[in-house]
Design an enzyme around this catalytic site. Structure first.
Site, PDB file in Angstrom:
ATOM      1  N   GLY A 156      22.985   7.542   5.952  1.00 36.13           N
ATOM      2  CA  GLY A 156      21.807   7.160   5.565  1.00 36.13           C
ATOM      3  C   GLY A 156      21.895   6.227   4.529  1.00 36.13           C
ATOM      4  CD  GLN A 174      20.739   5.333  -1.358  1.00 38.44           C
ATOM      5  OE1 GLN A 174      20.246   5.392  -0.198  1.00 38.44           O
ATOM      6  NE2 GLN A 174      21.884   6.172  -2.022  1.00 38.44           N
ATOM      7  CB  CYS A 206      23.348  10.871  -2.858  1.00 35.16           C
ATOM      8  SG  CYS A 206      22.170   9.370  -3.075  1.00 35.16           S
ATOM      9  CG  LEU A 207      26.068   6.529   0.330  1.00 30.77           C
ATOM     10  CD1 LEU A 207      25.822   5.144   1.490  1.00 30.77           C
ATOM     11  CD2 LEU A 207      27.634   6.741   0.590  1.00 30.77           C
ATOM     12  CG  HIS A 263      19.160  12.490   1.101  1.00 33.14           C
ATOM     13  ND1 HIS A 263      19.933  13.531   0.167  1.00 33.14           N
ATOM     14  CD2 HIS A 263      19.529  11.130   0.645  1.00 33.14           C
ATOM     15  CE1 HIS A 263      20.792  12.501  -0.595  1.00 33.14           C
ATOM     16  NE2 HIS A 263      20.482  11.212  -0.324  1.00 33.14           N
ATOM     17  CD  GLU A 264      18.902   8.326   3.197  1.00 32.86           C
ATOM     18  OE1 GLU A 264      18.678   7.383   2.328  1.00 32.86           O
ATOM     19  OE2 GLU A 264      20.321   8.829   3.174  1.00 32.86           O
ATOM     20  CG  HIS A 269      17.043   7.593  -1.737  1.00 34.33           C
ATOM     21  ND1 HIS A 269      17.605   7.752  -2.962  1.00 34.33           N
ATOM     22  CD2 HIS A 269      18.177   8.286  -1.004  1.00 34.33           C
ATOM     23  CE1 HIS A 269      18.844   8.339  -3.296  1.00 34.33           C
ATOM     24  NE2 HIS A 269      19.095   8.382  -1.901  1.00 34.33           N
TER      25      HIS A 269
END
Ligand code: ZN
Length: 196
Positions: A45, A50, A110-111, A152-153, A156
């Site tokens: 994701g 981000q 998480c990226l 999760h996304e 963000h």
């Protein structure tokens, strides 16, 4: 085009993102770039904040959850991954309508926070509305890993990182590592942008 992913500590990651409309410039290209960036970093994701855009847009591809290891025991079906073979979606202006079902813990990553994984507890089911890349409205329920990735996304877009959903004790333990990430003192094999 692969875009640099913002690292933990960048203030954009803590901002609530804004809705967009169909006139948003070069939306199709942006969505394509986000998928490319996500795949390059082996993510499931990626949310627009981000990559430095504070807009309500995220992309997901949860199909890696269906890839089981060779040495896994036969007949073990991971129910949370059922039906995710083609789970590639674009969420624009999503609204979380409901989170329900039992809470379960999963080690999230998480990226924007490379090399850190922590157990996060969330409800197993959600009901969400959103617009797809053609600006067609959807309203659907998801469970298992699909719900998890979306939660999760979605966080963000609300300016919330998973590190805010772990215990204060765990957060203290990883504080040093988080500071290192902010300073760029971390080894990553994808393109990132560090705040300091
Ligand atoms: Zn993330």
């Amino acid at each position: 085009m692969i875009l640099p992913i913002l690292a933990y500590g960048d203030p954009i990651l803590n901002k609530r993102a804004q809705e967009i409309d169909e006139q948003f410039p070069e939306l199709e290209k942006l969505i394509g770039d986000m998928f490319e960036t996500m795949y390059e970093a082996n993510g499931v994701g990626l949310a627009a904040p981000q990559i430095g855009k504070s807009i309500r847009l995220f992309v997901v591809d949860a199909s890696p959850f269906t890839e089981s290891d060779e040495d896994e025991e036969d007949g073990e079906v991971d129910e949370r991954a059922v039906g995710l073979e083609d789970f590639r979606k674009v969420f624009i202006n999503p609204a979380m309508l409901e989170e329900f079902g039992e809470k379960w813990s999963f080690r999230e990553g998480c990226l924007s926070i490379p090399k850190i994984r922590e157990d996060v507890s969330r409800n197993e089911k959600i009901k969400i509305s959103w617009y797809d890349e053609e600006f067609v409205r959807h309203e659907e329920e998801f469970s298992g890993y699909a719900a998890r990735v979306i939660q999760h996304e979605y966080d963000h877009l609300e300016g919330v990182l998973f590190t805010e959903r772990i215990s204060p004790f765990r957060r203290r333990l990883i504080k040093g590592k988080l500071n290192d990430i902010t300073r760029g003192k971390v080894d990553v094999d994808y393109k990132m942008r560090f705040p300091r």
